[in-house]
Design a protein around this motif. Sequence first.
Motif, PDB file in Angstrom:
ATOM      1  N   ALA A  31       9.352  -5.861 -27.774  1.00  0.00           N
ATOM      2  CA  ALA A  31       8.547  -5.594 -26.587  1.00  0.00           C
ATOM      3  C   ALA A  31       7.106  -6.019 -26.810  1.00  0.00           C
ATOM      4  N   MET A  32       6.421  -6.348 -25.718  1.00  0.00           N
ATOM      5  CA  MET A  32       5.005  -6.699 -25.765  1.00  0.00           C
ATOM      6  C   MET A  32       4.264  -5.905 -24.689  1.00  0.00           C
ATOM      7  N   PRO A  33       3.669  -4.770 -25.068  1.00  0.00           N
ATOM      8  CA  PRO A  33       2.803  -4.035 -24.138  1.00  0.00           C
ATOM      9  C   PRO A  33       1.393  -4.596 -24.189  1.00  0.00           C
ATOM     10  N   ALA A  46       6.664  -6.285 -21.435  1.00  0.00           N
ATOM     11  CA  ALA A  46       7.851  -7.125 -21.316  1.00  0.00           C
ATOM     12  C   ALA A  46       8.761  -6.825 -22.502  1.00  0.00           C
ATOM     13  N   MET A  47      10.070  -6.809 -22.266  1.00  0.00           N
ATOM     14  CA  MET A  47      11.009  -6.483 -23.342  1.00  0.00           C
ATOM     15  C   MET A  47      12.254  -7.348 -23.255  1.00  0.00           C
ATOM     16  N   MET A  96       8.633 -14.745 -24.557  1.00  0.00           N
ATOM     17  CA  MET A  96       7.747 -13.723 -25.103  1.00  0.00           C
ATOM     18  C   MET A  96       6.397 -14.290 -25.537  1.00  0.00           C
ATOM     19  N   ASP A  97       6.362 -15.530 -25.980  1.00  0.00           N
ATOM     20  CA  ASP A  97       5.080 -16.124 -26.395  1.00  0.00           C
ATOM     21  C   ASP A  97       4.147 -16.267 -25.199  1.00  0.00           C
ATOM     22  N   ALA A  98       4.705 -16.664 -24.055  1.00  0.00           N
ATOM     23  CA  ALA A  98       3.895 -16.773 -22.847  1.00  0.00           C
ATOM     24  C   ALA A  98       3.447 -15.395 -22.363  1.00  0.00           C
TER      25      ALA A  98
END
Length: 268
Positions: A116-118, A130-131, A164-166
Amino acid sequence: MQLSELNDRGLLLVGCGRMGGALLRGWLARGLDPAAVHVIDPAPPAWLAEAGVRASGALPASPAVLVLAVKPQMMADVLPSLQAAGQGGALVLSVAAGVTLDAFARAFPGAAIVRAMPNTPAAIGQGITAMIGNDRAGAAQLDLAETLLSAVGQVVRLEDEAQMDAVTAVSGSGPAYVFHMIEALAGAGEAEGLPAVLALELARATVAGAGALAMSGDDPASLRENVTSPNGTTAAGLAVLMDEQAGLGPLIGRTVAAAAERSRELGR
């Protein structure tokens, strides 16, 4: 599985800095028993003891969830000591930038893993995360991860880990871009003769209000057009800001590309 069901097997949180701490505060506010949480952190914040959260003693033998909230540069040193905790059907949930699902799968073979990216507005419950899960993460595990992450704001699910990088470059790093925009707007106001304190107050309130208006659901381009009178002051400013060569669009494009590339580098 809901947060209340974690109280039996427990939750192990590795890293209780800004993001880990924000998540933990959100879980506790939603009813997670402090006694069910064990934190691993080299310098645990004082509020953990006050809240009844353990940060010392034996680790839970088989936690329901293992949350990794340490910096990606520290992950290689941390993971070997956690392999036992990651067994027994634990959901492994990472909020570390750049560390891939494959990297976690090597450390926790057979585990359900969610990456995940909080972002930093999670600290006030206004984040967006996003997860995406690996092949072992079924509907129940993904729903549990979303429940945990929604404690600090909105959650979206990705279709491909490559996205996820974006995400990291846009929403993960994006708050820093906005903060710098506030700095720049305040500085420009000061250069035009405003007192520094007033310029900063105007810049902060303008960005906050525009952000709230943008969340109304209207298209940002329509919102921009609605406040732009032909040959008016806004149009004069936008002529500079929207220059095809030197304007904000190309600059933000290069900014996001640089951040996305760094995210890819962290994952190699």
